[in-house]
Write a protein that holds these residues in place. Structure first.
Motif, mmCIF file in Angstrom:
data_model
loop_
_atom_site.group_PDB
_atom_site.id
_atom_site.type_symbol
_atom_site.label_atom_id
_atom_site.label_comp_id
_atom_site.label_asym_id
_atom_site.label_seq_id
_atom_site.Cartn_x
_atom_site.Cartn_y
_atom_site.Cartn_z
ATOM 1 N N LEU A 352 -48.233 106.461 36.382
ATOM 2 C CA LEU A 352 -48.531 106.187 34.980
ATOM 3 C C LEU A 352 -48.266 104.708 34.755
ATOM 4 C CD1 LEU A 352 -49.321 107.202 32.203
ATOM 5 C CD2 LEU A 352 -46.925 107.788 31.789
ATOM 6 N N LYS A 353 -49.315 103.951 34.525
ATOM 7 C CA LYS A 353 -49.197 102.499 34.448
ATOM 8 C C LYS A 353 -48.592 102.038 33.126
ATOM 9 C CE LYS A 353 -51.032 100.321 37.329
ATOM 10 N NZ LYS A 353 -50.582 99.842 38.643
ATOM 11 N N HIS A 354 -49.062 102.647 32.016
ATOM 12 C CA HIS A 354 -48.559 102.220 30.714
ATOM 13 C C HIS A 354 -48.987 103.202 29.640
ATOM 14 C CE1 HIS A 354 -52.644 100.410 30.762
ATOM 15 N NE2 HIS A 354 -52.655 100.826 29.502
ATOM 16 N N GLN A 355 -48.376 103.090 28.492
ATOM 17 C CA GLN A 355 -48.819 103.770 27.283
ATOM 18 C C GLN A 355 -49.354 102.698 26.334
ATOM 19 O OE1 GLN A 355 -45.670 105.551 24.976
ATOM 20 N NE2 GLN A 355 -46.924 105.439 23.130
ATOM 21 N N LEU A 356 -50.464 102.983 25.666
ATOM 22 C CA LEU A 356 -51.059 102.019 24.737
ATOM 23 C C LEU A 356 -50.549 102.282 23.329
ATOM 24 C CD1 LEU A 356 -53.207 99.753 24.223
ATOM 25 C CD2 LEU A 356 -54.777 101.611 23.635
ATOM 26 N N ASP A 357 -49.982 101.259 22.701
ATOM 27 C CA ASP A 357 -49.616 101.347 21.297
ATOM 28 C C ASP A 357 -50.898 101.135 20.486
ATOM 29 O OD1 ASP A 357 -48.866 100.868 18.655
ATOM 30 O OD2 ASP A 357 -46.978 99.941 19.223
ATOM 31 N N PRO A 358 -51.422 102.174 19.793
ATOM 32 C CA PRO A 358 -52.723 102.027 19.115
ATOM 33 C C PRO A 358 -52.699 101.034 17.963
ATOM 34 C CG PRO A 358 -51.694 104.120 18.546
ATOM 35 C CD PRO A 358 -50.852 103.524 19.629
ATOM 36 N N GLU A 359 -51.517 100.691 17.453
ATOM 37 C CA GLU A 359 -51.453 99.755 16.333
ATOM 38 C C GLU A 359 -51.336 98.314 16.810
ATOM 39 O OE1 GLU A 359 -48.993 99.114 12.134
ATOM 40 O OE2 GLU A 359 -48.732 100.929 13.342
ATOM 41 N N SER A 360 -50.368 98.066 17.731
ATOM 42 C CA SER A 360 -50.196 96.702 18.234
ATOM 43 C C SER A 360 -51.109 96.404 19.408
ATOM 44 C CB SER A 360 -48.739 96.493 18.671
ATOM 45 O OG SER A 360 -48.445 97.237 19.845
ATOM 46 N N LEU A 361 -51.654 97.463 20.034
ATOM 47 C CA LEU A 361 -52.519 97.372 21.217
ATOM 48 C C LEU A 361 -51.781 96.803 22.423
ATOM 49 C CD1 LEU A 361 -55.895 96.197 19.634
ATOM 50 C CD2 LEU A 361 -55.041 98.507 20.028
ATOM 51 N N GLN A 362 -50.470 96.879 22.402
ATOM 52 C CA GLN A 362 -49.680 96.408 23.530
ATOM 53 C C GLN A 362 -49.491 97.538 24.545
ATOM 54 O OE1 GLN A 362 -48.529 93.210 24.099
ATOM 55 N NE2 GLN A 362 -49.863 92.803 22.352
ATOM 56 N N PRO A 363 -49.656 97.256 25.845
ATOM 57 C CA PRO A 363 -49.320 98.264 26.855
ATOM 58 C C PRO A 363 -47.803 98.370 26.988
ATOM 59 C CG PRO A 363 -50.061 96.241 27.906
ATOM 60 C CD PRO A 363 -50.206 96.023 26.432
ATOM 61 N N LEU A 364 -47.275 99.562 26.789
ATOM 62 C CA LEU A 364 -45.836 99.783 26.817
ATOM 63 C C LEU A 364 -45.442 100.502 28.096
ATOM 64 C CD1 LEU A 364 -45.442 101.098 23.144
ATOM 65 C CD2 LEU A 364 -45.286 98.725 23.958
ATOM 66 N N ALA A 365 -44.332 100.094 28.680
ATOM 67 C CA ALA A 365 -43.826 100.794 29.867
ATOM 68 C C ALA A 365 -43.499 102.234 29.485
ATOM 69 C CB ALA A 365 -42.583 100.087 30.392
ATOM 70 N N ALA A 366 -43.914 103.176 30.305
ATOM 71 C CA ALA A 366 -43.689 104.582 29.986
ATOM 72 C C ALA A 366 -43.653 105.409 31.265
ATOM 73 C CB ALA A 366 -44.780 105.105 29.061
ATOM 74 N N LYS A 367 -42.846 106.468 31.250
ATOM 75 C CA LYS A 367 -42.795 107.401 32.370
ATOM 76 C C LYS A 367 -43.503 108.707 32.043
ATOM 77 C CE LYS A 367 -38.570 105.729 34.580
ATOM 78 N NZ LYS A 367 -37.231 106.112 35.117
ATOM 79 N N ARG A 368 -43.995 108.825 30.785
ATOM 80 C CA ARG A 368 -44.687 110.042 30.374
ATOM 81 C C ARG A 368 -45.616 109.721 29.215
ATOM 82 N NH1 ARG A 368 -40.586 114.046 29.815
ATOM 83 N NH2 ARG A 368 -41.530 115.067 28.046
ATOM 84 N N LEU A 369 -46.639 110.544 29.069
ATOM 85 C CA LEU A 369 -47.533 110.452 27.922
ATOM 86 C C LEU A 369 -47.337 111.707 27.088
ATOM 87 C CD1 LEU A 369 -51.101 109.168 28.912
ATOM 88 C CD2 LEU A 369 -49.303 107.970 27.673
ATOM 89 N N ALA A 370 -46.952 111.534 25.837
ATOM 90 C CA ALA A 370 -46.746 112.667 24.950
ATOM 91 C C ALA A 370 -48.054 113.049 24.274
ATOM 92 C CB ALA A 370 -45.666 112.331 23.918
ATOM 93 N N PHE A 371 -48.006 114.118 23.514
ATOM 94 C CA PHE A 371 -49.147 114.655 22.783
ATOM 95 C C PHE A 371 -49.858 113.564 21.981
ATOM 96 C CE2 PHE A 371 -50.509 116.985 18.822
ATOM 97 C CZ PHE A 371 -51.578 117.640 19.404
ATOM 98 N N ASN A 372 -51.175 113.418 22.204
ATOM 99 C CA ASN A 372 -52.049 112.471 21.488
ATOM 100 C C ASN A 372 -51.846 111.016 21.878
ATOM 101 O OD1 ASN A 372 -53.531 114.311 20.059
ATOM 102 N ND2 ASN A 372 -52.262 114.222 18.237
ATOM 103 N N GLU A 373 -51.067 110.739 22.902
ATOM 104 C CA GLU A 373 -50.874 109.350 23.311
ATOM 105 C C GLU A 373 -51.954 108.930 24.304
ATOM 106 O OE1 GLU A 373 -46.106 108.627 22.631
ATOM 107 O OE2 GLU A 373 -46.817 109.096 24.663
#
Length: 614
Positions: A352-373
């Motif tokens: 999992l490379k990153h999670q996208l913050d839909p508001e800031s559009l910044q790729p965030l470090a993440a170990k999981r993707l939650a519901f709707n992410e």
């Protein structure tokens, strides 16, 4: 493009936004005022407005689309409501998508085929998190045209400065996502202002109404310009000829075209084409067709016929963008089924490379993707697939992920590109194989996987089994959970992601040892059913034996030979299986050992008899 050409175009439109922004009302107004609602439906709308409406007995146009009884009672949209609309200039298929967060997957369904997305914003509330999420999903699916309908302008006094600020902020955000065009229109959907006809309420606005703009949009084609066929089924003709059937996508396919069969890369020529059982010289994308190749090549469901001059990429490792639908988070290492066009293949989330913050559009470090992410990941597939980047061919670049146990759709994704490392690593053919090594040892290699709670007795029974096998002259190795964590897996903790990686590594080690001709005994808690099923899938039929050491939690905790349960109860061991982390009991283990009904020695004998070594 001239007006007549636009009029002939069919436009797919999706309306989305946050809850109560007025999506259903806007589309209901479009249908009603365009004169496309039958008289009996108008009468039903009036009755429904009295019973369920929110406008004090006046016609509630939202109810034209909120067809489900639960939606009418709650005043929300749950399902995707599709409506056809035809005006003098154009035909439309319009979807009203749910605004609630839990129904985001429905919006993604609509956006996946949309030419235009209408994003509604309540002028009094401004841009909300769900607005940004829906916009990010639209961009993810390659929608290049957005109509920003700033609704309920009547409630803010048709404030021009407020409208300009919302439109300007949204345009900047959409531009960063790669959305090419945003047209902003101030509307009051409940009153009909700027929906079908332009309103005189805002003398500062001189642009089109919503319908006028939609009638003039020059939609960019979403499909590939290259004609292709993803084979759905192989049919036999009356003389035994093999016909490859499915739905053509993209541009034209013609008789005598030189083509490639992907992913094998085999060349051939289209000998014949059929549509509806009738012969034809060429076909266009969207038609259900059957074709016969000039050569008798090996082709099956999931293969793709593509022009020789437009080969597809093939790889078993791909970089993707993902939209996660499931309440159980995506964790790297977990296995799913990937469905791409007509191909289904097993897949593991390698990273999992990153999670996208839909508001800031910044790729965030993440170990999981939650519901709707939304996030970026790399996938490792069980076999190479033929694909095109989603931006070039949505049909052969868009996929869904399916839970292999529950068969539910858990995510949707877009392939960005294959990984170069996948092209540089190949299997080396060896002269000595597993069969030769097993023959030398005079045994059948197998993986015997003992699973159960901590303290269930797995290691005790596995140790007894190995001693008996060794005494009988068998070649074995025991992989114990604690021992492996001292070396190979010492870098892993006990989070869900680390547990999944722990089992992945052990599974691959067990496969290598079995390839060496050994009988491998694995003693691991392996708490997740999906990971045990994934381990089994890595072995051939009959090579994997799942042994469930069935000990109730109360008994395992009573034994507590290592003092781990006591620490977990005191909060000193977080994520401890059985206490604050789940253990999913096997539902179809090959062998179940009830440790309350027999001694470890007796149960070890039961395992040996199952292996044919008792």
């Amino acid at each position: 493009m001239d007006a007549n050409a636009v009029a002939r175009e069919f436009l797919r439109v999706v309306a989305c936004g946050s809850v109560d922004d007025g999506k259903s009302t806007l589309i209901g107004r479009l249908l009603h005022e365009a004169g496309r609602v039958p008289d009996d439906e108008r009468a039903a709308l009036k009755r429904a407005s009295v019973a369920h409406g929110t406008r004090g007995g006046e016609v509630d146009y939202a109810l034209l689309l909120d067809g489900l009884e639960a939606e009418r009672e709650q005043g929300i949209t749950i399902d995707v409501a599709w409506r056809h609309l035809e005006t003098g200039r154009r035909r439309f298929l319009i979807a009203d998508c749910p605004g609630h967060v839990q129904y985001t997957r429905n919006m993604a369904t609509g956006a996946s085929t949309a030419d235009v997305v209408i994003v509604l914003v309540d002028a009094g509330k401004g841009l909300l998190p769900q607005t940004f999420r829906h916009t990010a999903i639209a961009a993810l699916f390659g929608v290049g045209e957005v109509l920003l309908a700033v609704n309920k302008m009547d409630r803010v006094g048709w404030d021009e400065a407020l409208f300009d600020r919302i439109a300007s902020d949204y345009r900047r955000h959409a531009e960063r996502l790669g959305i090419k065009r945003v047209v902003a229109i101030p509307v009051a959907a409940a009153l009909g202002d700027n929906v079908v006809l332009c309103s005189g309420e805002a003398d500062w606005y001189s642009g089109p109404s919503v319908l006028e703009h939609l009638e003039s949009v020059e939609a960019e084609p979403r499909s590939s310009k290259v004609g292709r066929l993803a084979v759905q089924v192989v049919l036999r003709g009356p003389e035994g000829a093999r016909w490859l059937a499915g739905t053509a996508t993209g541009g034209r396919l013609s008789q005598h075209d030189q083509v490639r069969v992907e992913p094998a890369g085999v060349m051939s020529t289209i000998a014949e084409l059929q549509v509806g059982g009738s012969r034809c010289d060429s076909v266009e994308g969207g038609e259900a067709i059957a074709l016969r190749l000039a050569d008798d090549v090996d082709v099956g469901r999931g293969d793709v016929i593509t022009p020789a001059g437009a080969p597809l990429a093939t790889s078993d490792q791909v970089a993707v963008d993902l939209l996660w639908f499931d309440e159980q988070a995506l964790v790297a290492g977990r296995r799913y089924q990937l469905k791409l066009a007509t191909r289904t293949v097993g897949v593991r989330v390698a990273e999992l490379k990153h999670q996208l913050d839909p508001e800031s559009l910044q790729p965030l470090a993440a170990k999981r993707l939650a519901f709707n992410e939304i996030g970026g990941a790399t996938l490792a597939l069980d076999a190479p697939i033929a694909f095109a980047p989603y931006t070039q061919d949505p049909v052969l670049g868009g996929f869904i992920l399916v839970d292999p146990v529950h068969k539910t759709t858990v995510g949707a994704g877009m392939i960005r590109h294959g990984l170069r490392r996948a092209d540089n690593v190949h299997w080396q053919v060896l002269d000595v194989d597993r069969k030769a090594r097993a023959a030398l040892k005079g045994q059948r290699p197998r993986c015997v996987w003992f699973t159960g709670l901590s303290g269930a007795g797995k290691s005790t029974i596995a140790n007894l089994v190995e001693r008996r096998l060794l005494a009988a002259g068998h070649h074995t190795y025991l992989l114990d959970g604690d021992n492996v964590r001292h070396g190979l897996n010492r870098d892993l903790g006990f989070t869900e992601a680390d547990r999944i990686e722990n089992l992945r590594r052990v599974t691959e080690v067990a496969r290598l040892m079995m390839d060496a001709g050994l009988i491998v005994l694995v003693s691991f808690i392996a708490p997740y059913r999906a990971e045990r099923d994934a381990a089994r899938a890595r072995f051939g039929p009959g090579d994997f034996v799942e042994v469930f050491v069935d000990t109730p939690l109360a008994e395992a905790e009573r034994r507590d030979t290592k003092g781990l349960y006591a620490k977990a109860r005191r909060g000193e061991l977080p994520n401890f299986t059985g206490i604050d982390a789940p253990y999913e009991r096997p539902t179809d283990a090959d062998l179940v050992l009830d440790t309350l009904s027999a001694s470890a020695e007796v149960l070890a004998e039961k395992v040996l008899r199952h292996l044919g070594a008792g």
